[in-house]
Design a protein around this motif. Structure first.
Motif, PDB file in Angstrom:
ATOM      1  N   THR A  25       0.886  -1.374  -0.161  1.00  0.00           N
ATOM      2  CA  THR A  25       0.497  -0.017  -0.318  1.00  0.00           C
ATOM      3  C   THR A  25       0.797   1.104  -0.361  1.00  0.00           C
ATOM      4  O   THR A  25       0.590   2.196  -0.466  1.00  0.00           O
ATOM      5  CB  THR A  25      -0.721  -0.108   1.542  1.00  0.00           C
ATOM      6  N   GLN A  42      -2.636   4.305 -13.807  1.00  0.00           N
ATOM      7  CA  GLN A  42      -3.821   4.217 -13.729  1.00  0.00           C
ATOM      8  C   GLN A  42      -4.400   2.908 -13.022  1.00  0.00           C
ATOM      9  O   GLN A  42      -5.014   3.014 -11.525  1.00  0.00           O
ATOM     10  CB  GLN A  42      -5.174   4.887 -14.587  1.00  0.00           C
ATOM     11  N   GLU A  45      -2.360   2.427  -9.318  1.00  0.00           N
ATOM     12  CA  GLU A  45      -3.714   3.463  -8.059  1.00  0.00           C
ATOM     13  C   GLU A  45      -5.325   2.555  -8.274  1.00  0.00           C
ATOM     14  O   GLU A  45      -5.300   2.767  -6.744  1.00  0.00           O
ATOM     15  CB  GLU A  45      -4.211   4.841  -9.225  1.00  0.00           C
ATOM     16  N   THR A  46      -5.968   1.524  -9.205  1.00  0.00           N
ATOM     17  CA  THR A  46      -6.619   1.228  -9.379  1.00  0.00           C
ATOM     18  C   THR A  46      -5.855  -0.476  -8.868  1.00  0.00           C
ATOM     19  O   THR A  46      -7.246  -0.760  -6.795  1.00  0.00           O
ATOM     20  CB  THR A  46      -6.999  -0.014 -10.103  1.00  0.00           C
ATOM     21  N   HIS A  47      -4.930  -0.816  -8.180  1.00  0.00           N
ATOM     22  CA  HIS A  47      -4.383  -1.828  -7.480  1.00  0.00           C
ATOM     23  C   HIS A  47      -4.229  -1.642  -5.844  1.00  0.00           C
ATOM     24  O   HIS A  47      -4.456  -2.124  -4.906  1.00  0.00           O
ATOM     25  CB  HIS A  47      -3.288  -2.552  -7.859  1.00  0.00           C
ATOM     26  N   LEU A  48      -3.813  -0.531  -6.047  1.00  0.00           N
ATOM     27  CA  LEU A  48      -3.902   0.381  -4.396  1.00  0.00           C
ATOM     28  C   LEU A  48      -5.044   0.244  -3.611  1.00  0.00           C
ATOM     29  O   LEU A  48      -5.470  -0.293  -2.726  1.00  0.00           O
ATOM     30  CB  LEU A  48      -3.290   1.435  -4.586  1.00  0.00           C
ATOM     31  N   GLN A  49      -6.470   0.889  -4.810  1.00  0.00           N
ATOM     32  CA  GLN A  49      -7.615   0.576  -3.586  1.00  0.00           C
ATOM     33  C   GLN A  49      -8.068  -1.190  -3.414  1.00  0.00           C
ATOM     34  O   GLN A  49      -8.737  -1.590  -2.535  1.00  0.00           O
ATOM     35  CB  GLN A  49      -8.629   1.374  -4.206  1.00  0.00           C
ATOM     36  N   GLU A  50      -8.153  -2.490  -4.168  1.00  0.00           N
ATOM     37  CA  GLU A  50      -7.841  -3.060  -4.169  1.00  0.00           C
ATOM     38  C   GLU A  50      -7.160  -3.891  -3.126  1.00  0.00           C
ATOM     39  O   GLU A  50      -7.554  -4.821  -2.290  1.00  0.00           O
ATOM     40  CB  GLU A  50      -7.370  -3.847  -6.184  1.00  0.00           C
ATOM     41  N   THR A  51      -5.510  -3.669  -2.743  1.00  0.00           N
ATOM     42  CA  THR A  51      -4.897  -4.060  -2.307  1.00  0.00           C
ATOM     43  C   THR A  51      -5.489  -3.422  -1.133  1.00  0.00           C
ATOM     44  O   THR A  51      -5.370  -4.421   0.349  1.00  0.00           O
ATOM     45  CB  THR A  51      -3.208  -3.153  -2.208  1.00  0.00           C
ATOM     46  N   HIS A  52      -6.067  -1.990  -0.015  1.00  0.00           N
ATOM     47  CA  HIS A  52      -6.877  -2.033   0.627  1.00  0.00           C
ATOM     48  C   HIS A  52      -7.808  -2.606   1.151  1.00  0.00           C
ATOM     49  O   HIS A  52      -8.106  -3.331   2.212  1.00  0.00           O
ATOM     50  CB  HIS A  52      -7.261  -0.723   0.354  1.00  0.00           C
ATOM     51  N   GLY A  53      -8.950  -3.311   0.096  1.00  0.00           N
ATOM     52  CA  GLY A  53      -9.780  -4.542   0.126  1.00  0.00           C
ATOM     53  C   GLY A  53      -9.014  -5.417   1.007  1.00  0.00           C
ATOM     54  O   GLY A  53      -9.520  -6.092   1.869  1.00  0.00           O
TER      55      GLY A  53
END
Length: 164
Positions: A25, A42, A45-53
């Motif tokens: 993260t 992008q 960035e998308t994978h960052l959001q997925e990683t938080h999940g």
């Protein structure tokens, strides 16, 4: 704590991937900023959001299983992130760096695929089917991300790097 039982190994491996995801993260934003190609930036960035999940999903597994994670640092992820950082420091911004970042990100994905695959197998042996469902969901996300990176590399990243 010595890993003497399958349960000990499961907790250790879960603790390790939790550390890996937390480290990731912090690293994905750097990759996004270093990427020249807007689509690649992008994607990070998308994978960052997925990683938080995915971190939240590990928290749910911990709660479901009534276990406590060990405080540790995933040395493997630390090394993989360091390799990506070296690329950022050594290469000029542009298509060659982007190609290198894709490769670095795929190394991370392959590590995560192996880790989650192992956790799913251990969880099944321990009869933790609810936890396995959550871990398998993350495993499938990691596989999908790896596939997207491969497709991007083949269609965009590597051809641009070859020209550049």
């Amino acid at each position: 704590m010595a890993r003497q039982t399958l349960e000990d190994l499961f907790i250790h491996d879960l603790s390790d991937i939790y550390s890996a995801e937390k480290q990731l993260t912090r690293a994905l934003g750097k990759l996004a900023r270093a990427a020249t190609n807007e689509q690649l930036s992008q994607a990070f960035e998308t994978h960052l959001q997925e990683t938080h999940g995915q971190v939240e999903r590990i928290d749910k597994v911990v709660e479901m299983c009534g276990i406590r994670l060990k405080r540790m640092k995933c040395a493997a992820m630390e090394g993989l992130i360091e390799e990506g950082q070296e690329l950022i420091e050594e290469l000029e911004k542009g298509p060659i760096l982007d190609a290198g970042l894709i490769g670095a990100a795929q190394k991370v994905e392959h590590y995560e695929i192996a880790a989650y695959g192992t956790l799913c197998a251990l969880g099944k042996q321990l009869g933790r089917e609810d936890a396995v469902k959550l871990l398998h969901q993350t495993l499938e996300e990691e596989k999908a991300t790896d596939q997207k990176l491969s497709q991007f590399a083949e269609k965009v990243g590597n051809p641009q790097a070859k020209k550049g």
